[in-house]
Structure formats: C-alpha cells, structure tokens
Design an enzyme around this catalytic site. Structure first.
Site, mmCIF file in Angstrom:
data_model
loop_
_atom_site.group_PDB
_atom_site.id
_atom_site.type_symbol
_atom_site.label_atom_id
_atom_site.label_comp_id
_atom_site.label_asym_id
_atom_site.label_seq_id
_atom_site.Cartn_x
_atom_site.Cartn_y
_atom_site.Cartn_z
ATOM 1 C CE LYS A 213 -3.570 2.326 2.654
ATOM 2 N NZ LYS A 213 -4.576 2.271 3.698
ATOM 3 C CD GLU A 219 9.032 -5.966 7.419
ATOM 4 O OE1 GLU A 219 8.841 -4.838 6.918
ATOM 5 O OE2 GLU A 219 8.618 -6.302 8.537
ATOM 6 N N GLY A 273 -4.980 -1.767 4.870
ATOM 7 C CA GLY A 273 -4.164 -2.890 4.412
ATOM 8 C C GLY A 273 -4.815 -4.243 4.664
ATOM 9 N NE ARG A 274 -6.770 -3.735 10.713
ATOM 10 C CZ ARG A 274 -6.157 -2.564 10.828
ATOM 11 N NH1 ARG A 274 -4.981 -2.384 10.261
ATOM 12 N NH2 ARG A 274 -6.702 -1.586 11.515
ATOM 13 C CD GLU A 360 -2.151 -4.319 11.369
ATOM 14 O OE1 GLU A 360 -1.017 -4.807 11.499
ATOM 15 O OE2 GLU A 360 -2.596 -3.952 10.269
ATOM 16 C CG HIS A 391 -5.333 -35.367 16.508
ATOM 17 N ND1 HIS A 391 -5.483 -36.582 17.120
ATOM 18 C CD2 HIS A 391 -6.331 -35.278 15.594
ATOM 19 C CE1 HIS A 391 -6.524 -37.219 16.585
ATOM 20 N NE2 HIS A 391 -7.046 -36.448 15.655
ATOM 21 C CE LYS A 516 5.503 -0.855 10.051
ATOM 22 N NZ LYS A 516 4.580 -0.091 9.225
HETATM 23 O O1 F6P Z 1 1.855 -4.451 9.905
HETATM 24 C C1 F6P Z 1 1.662 -3.121 9.665
HETATM 25 C C2 F6P Z 1 1.180 -2.827 8.282
HETATM 26 O O2 F6P Z 1 1.129 -1.450 8.145
HETATM 27 C C3 F6P Z 1 -0.160 -3.462 7.948
HETATM 28 O O3 F6P Z 1 -1.233 -2.746 8.394
HETATM 29 C C4 F6P Z 1 -0.073 -3.574 6.483
HETATM 30 O O4 F6P Z 1 -1.005 -4.465 5.995
HETATM 31 C C5 F6P Z 1 1.357 -4.048 6.306
HETATM 32 O O5 F6P Z 1 2.065 -3.333 7.296
HETATM 33 C C6 F6P Z 1 1.944 -3.861 4.960
HETATM 34 O O6 F6P Z 1 1.932 -2.526 4.544
HETATM 35 P P1 F6P Z 1 2.139 -2.125 3.035
HETATM 36 O O7 F6P Z 1 1.032 -2.729 2.250
HETATM 37 O O8 F6P Z 1 2.126 -0.636 3.030
HETATM 38 O O9 F6P Z 1 3.471 -2.666 2.590
#
Ligand code: F6P
Length: 556
Positions: A213, A219, A273-274, A360, A391, A516
């Site tokens: 987003k 990462e 995002g979620r 979240e 199990h 972060k």
């Molecule tokens: O984990 C934090 C977060 O901001 C989530 O809300 C989001 O889905 C994820 O990181 C990834 O963010 P992006 O889509 O901006 O890479």
C-alpha cells in the site's frame, strides 16, 4: 450516548454486567433444553447457516445485547462507514472496502466522489492484463510465457490473498483454471523465505507482483529489490519491465523503483491494508492464477454479505450477531481468546488472516477519542483446521481454559472421496467431528456419567469434562469462490461491529510503529558496525550485549 462517554458507562452495559452473573449460573446443558431458544439462535442467509445456540447466552441476553448495540449507535456507525465518512479519524480517512466489491452501477462516495468507477477501472485493467499473461500474449523478456507468479508483500498485502489462494487451490473450477500455473507469496524479510520462494522457478518464466500500500514497507522493499536483482542477473535489467508489476496507493514510488507506471495497479487510502484483499492487492495475483472470472465470483460473494450487513435487522444479521457475541464473550464472560476452527483444509490460512484483521483492528488501548479504555478491547485469535487442531490444542479447550470456538463447516467438500466398502465418505468422517466437538464442549461429561461407565474412582477427576464451553457453528453450502468471499466479508464486518461497540478505531494500527522505528535504529547500528567497525552505542545493556554478540558471530 455522548460521543466521549465510554460504552461501559451506559445502562445496557451495566445491565449486561449484572445479567452475566445469572447466565454464569446456568449451564449450557440447561440452555440447550429450550428448543424455542435454540430455534431463535439459528440464522440463514444466502445458503449460509449460523447456529449460535451453544453460546452461553439466553434470548434475554440477546435482547440486552441489541440494546447495547443501540447505546453504541451501531447502526449509525455502520451507515457512516458505507457513506464514506472519515470514521478512521486518526488517519482522517473513510473506510470503504465494501466499495471494492460493489456492482459496477453502484454509487459509493468518499470525499464527494463516487469511487466505484475508479474501482472498476482498475478491475477492468486487471482483467485485461491477466488475460494477456494467462493466454501468453504478454510474454517475458526472452519470449517465454509467464507461468509463475511471486507476490511480494507482507501483512495485509499478503495474508488475505494467501488465504484465498489456499482456499481455491483445490476448488474444481478454480483448480482447472490454474492448471500449469503457480502462485507463491514472499512475505518474510528472512532470506530463507526468498530461497523457498524462488526454488524451482526460472526468472524467464516468472512474473513478480510487488504489493505494498505504502511502497515503503522495509521487508517488502528489500524482498522486491532482491527479486529485481534475481531477474536482472539472469536476463538483464531491461527485463524488469516485462517481469515486474506493482500494486500500491503510492504510484510515484512504484515508478521510482523502476516499475513502468503502466504496469502499476492502484488502490486508495480508504482501503485499510488488512481489508485490501478485494482490491488489486488480492485480485491481481489471484486473477493471474485463477482467471478474473473466478475472482469476480469471490468479489460477488463478499458483496452479498456487504448488502446483508447493511440492510438486515440485527436479529438476523450474521456479522452483527457474531460481533455482539464476541463482545459478550470478551467483555462480560471474560473470555479474551477465540479459536477459529474451520473443518476444511482449504481454509488452512483463514485463521492467520483473521488474526491480522481482528487483532490489528481491535487490539487498542484507547477509545476513538483517545481516552484510556476502562475495559479491555480486542480478542486473541488463533486457529487451525479440524481435525488437525483436535490433536494439538483441543485438550486445553476441553478441560483447560475456556476459549469460545468458531466451528466453520462446509456441506459439500471440494474434493469428495468415497472408498469402496466404507459406509461414510471421507468428508462425512471430517464432518462427524465438526458436529461432535461443539456438543462435547457444551455438555461435557459428569462424574455421575463416568461412574455409570464404571470408570475407576481415581480417574474420574481426569476424565470429567465440565462442559459449558461456548461455541458457534457456521455452515457454508460449499467452498467455491463465492462462498470464500462470503466468509471473508462476514469476519471483516464482525470485527468492525466489535470495534464500533467498544468505541475504538478499528481501522488504524499505530501499535506497529514503535517496533519499526527501533528496528531502523538497529539497522543503522549494524551498518555502522559492519562498514566502519564502530562499537554498539546508544542501546540498553541487554540490547548492546545481544547486538555485540551478533556482530561478533560470523557475518551473514
Ligand atoms: O503491519 C503493519 C502494516 O502497516 C499493515 O497494516 C499492512 O497491511 C502491512 O504493514 C503492509 O503494509 P504495506 O502494504 O504498506 O506494505
């Protein structure tokens, strides 16, 4: 209720607080004897059946929960969401994931603009692009068809699409459409995840979809650079244009990264995002794998629940009922956790996705007005498909802590197996467990029953099941793309209902920021120590010690 008052200060909340003491005295065995009560706790919609009669709740409880919903102005808050008001106040945004699956002729406004045409512009672009890739008219830099896709993203840019992908992999129509194609997800910044994802793939036949987003997530950006290098090293930097596309709200950064803006698929800041699986975040990679028409059915399933949620009276409204019952379990009965137990291996990634959607969203310590909450909001979600979970952790659920359970079953399996000589199908075997477990939890087994079975005295305490453990059962007609969409939307809206009642902002996530920024300080230190040999400074004793040891170990 005045906007700054807490829901726990209202009369309906206080009433429920005293009512819960009576309910605690009534065992589910007793509640289950009342057939009228049980009947009233079965709700059907569009092929779905919800049975919540095994909740530790009476019809009176439900009436009181509806009053609580009124006090929380639940209907008004739902309407505000659909009307595009900036209910995500800390980010000053609307919350319109429902617009992502709205019909082409629908009108949904955000900031005075109907967003549905924009949504469909992107959907049409995805349709055209994915058809080109799937048909082989869009080929890689060396002229080969792109049969494999690696979606690079994390959190909401990963978990939802992964859940849907896992759910459709064995669905006959989807599986047929996916023949000869592979879809993988690279999320973790751990280089092991890179290795696992590219093993067996050739850059020549791979399309990388970078999903972020913000297009700043550390990462994802590192993983995207890693795969860019993987492609570049194998077939040259000019290949990137054919082998890398992006999904983001930040098209400027997409271009800066080196991806052709023509190959970028937009979404909008009113999609959390979620809650983004129905945007290009999910629709692009999933359409590459299964074809747009299958994924359109998934969107339609979610949309059907959006309509149900918006227009159905609360007594028959599945997400509302689920949300209110969650509040009941957490805030009144005092059960902070919930187990999500789908009796379908195809739903193996459902609980991980809902973990993010729920925790979240509702893992908050302050009200939407920024006041410290005088009660705990949010719940701890976890789960595994049945019967595997049985199990693993069911021992605790049956005789240890009380954990309300969501049993999710499917009437018709994606993959029927009937063995010669067996009187029940393999799916019947699975579903025997789905039907049995809720009763085991609700009724338990008494010492008297055990005595009647001649169980040795010293074993009676060990073999006793207290029962009175709440669960609910959700039956889906089958598990096609449409049903997967229904399931997704039910849980998304359930989480919103909980947040609306607790009076929190379910749509921001400030709690992920601190970690972060501390990681970025550590990253700086690692860089200085590795490049200039500087010693670790500015951290507490424990972190300094750990970092020093890490740096002293063989670099890697
Ligand atoms: O984990 C934090 C977060 O901001 C989530 O809300 C989001 O889905 C994820 O990181 C990834 O963010 P992006 O889509 O901006 O890479």
């Amino acid at each position: 209720m005045a906007s700054s008052a807490f829901i726990c200060d209202t009369e309906p909340w206080k009433d429920l607080k005293s009512h819960v003491e009576n309910i605690k005295k009534t065992h589910l065995r007793e509640l289950m004897k009342d057939v009228e009560r049980c009947k009233s706790m079965i709700v059907e919609n569009d092929g779905l059946v919800l049975d919540y009669s095994r909740q530790c709740a009476s019809q009176d409880t439900m009436e009181k929960l509806f009053k609580l919903a009124e006090a929380a102005r639940l209907k008004e808050k739902i309407d505000k969401m659909y009307n595009g008001e900036h209910i995500n106040s800390t980010e000053d945004r609307s919350v319109l994931h429902v617009a992502l699956r709205a019909a082409k002729d629908a009108t949904i406004y955000s900031d005075g603009k109907n967003v549905v045409p924009d949504v469909w512009h992107v959907l049409d672009k995805i349709k055209a692009f994915t058809e080109k890739v799937r048909s082989g008219s869009w080929v890689g830099a060396t002229g080969k068809a792109l049969k494999d896709v690696v979606a690079v993203g994390i959190g909401g840019s990963f978990l939802g699409p992964l859940f849907v992908h896992a759910a459709l992999q064995t669905e006959p129509e989807a599986a047929k459409c996916a023949e000869g194609r592979r879809l993988r997800f690279l999320a973790n910044v751990d280089p092991i995840d890179v290795a696992r994802n590219i093993t067996g793939l050739s850059p020549e036949t791979t399309l990388v979809v970078v999903v972020s987003k913000t297009f700043t997530t550390a990462e994802t950006m590192l993983n995207a650079r890693t795969l860019r290098e993987w492609i570049s090293a194998a077939i040259g930097p000019q290949a990137i244009a054919k082998h890398m596309v992006a999904v983001s709200t930040n098209l400027t950064l997409v271009e800066k990264f080196g991806i052709d803006p023509a190959n970028a698929f937009a979404f909008w800041d009113w999609v959390g995002g979620r809650y983004s699986v129905c945007s290009a975040v999910g629709v692009l990679p999933l359409s590459l794998q299964y074809g747009f028409s299958v994924i359109e059915k998934f969107l339609n399933g979610a949309s059907s629940i959006d309509k149900h949620f918006h227009s159905t009276p609360f007594e028959k409204n599945i997400p509302v009922l689920l949300g209110l019952l969650s509040v009941w379990n957490v805030s009144f009965l005092g059960y902070p956790a919930r187990a999500i137990l789908p009796y379908s291996q195809a739903l193996e990634k459902f609980a991980p996705h809902i973990q993010q959607v729920s925790m979240e969203s509702n893992g908050k310590g302050v009200s939407i007005d920024g006041l410290l909450l005088p009660f705990e909001a949010g719940e701890i979600d976890f789960g595994e498909p049945g019967t595997n979970g049985q199990h693993s952790f069911y021992q605790l659920i049956h005789q240890g802590r009380v954990i309300p359970c969501d049993f999710i079953g499917v009437m018709k399996t994606q993959q029927p197996v009937y063995l010669k000589g067996e009187t029940v199908s393999n799916h019947d075997e699975l579903m025997s467990n789905f039907f049995a477990q809720p009763d085991a939890l609700a009724y338990g087994k008494t010492p008297e029953q055990l005595l009647g079975e001649n169980v040795a005295n010293h074993l009676i305490p060990h073999k006793t099941f207290s029962g009175n453990r709440p669960s609910l059962s959700l039956l889906l007609p089958s598990l096609n793309a449409y049903n997967v969409g229904q399931l997704l939307a039910i849980y998304e809206h359930r989480v919103a209902v909980e947040g609306f009642v607790w009076g929190i902002n379910s749509f921001d996530q400030w709690g992920v920021e601190l970690g972060k920024s501390l990681a970025s300080q550590v990253r700086k230190q690692l860089n200085l120590s590795r490049t200039k040999g500087e010693s670790v400074e500015g951290f507490n004793f424990s972190t300094t010690n750990l970092l020093t040891r890490y740096l002293e170990a063989e670099s890697g």
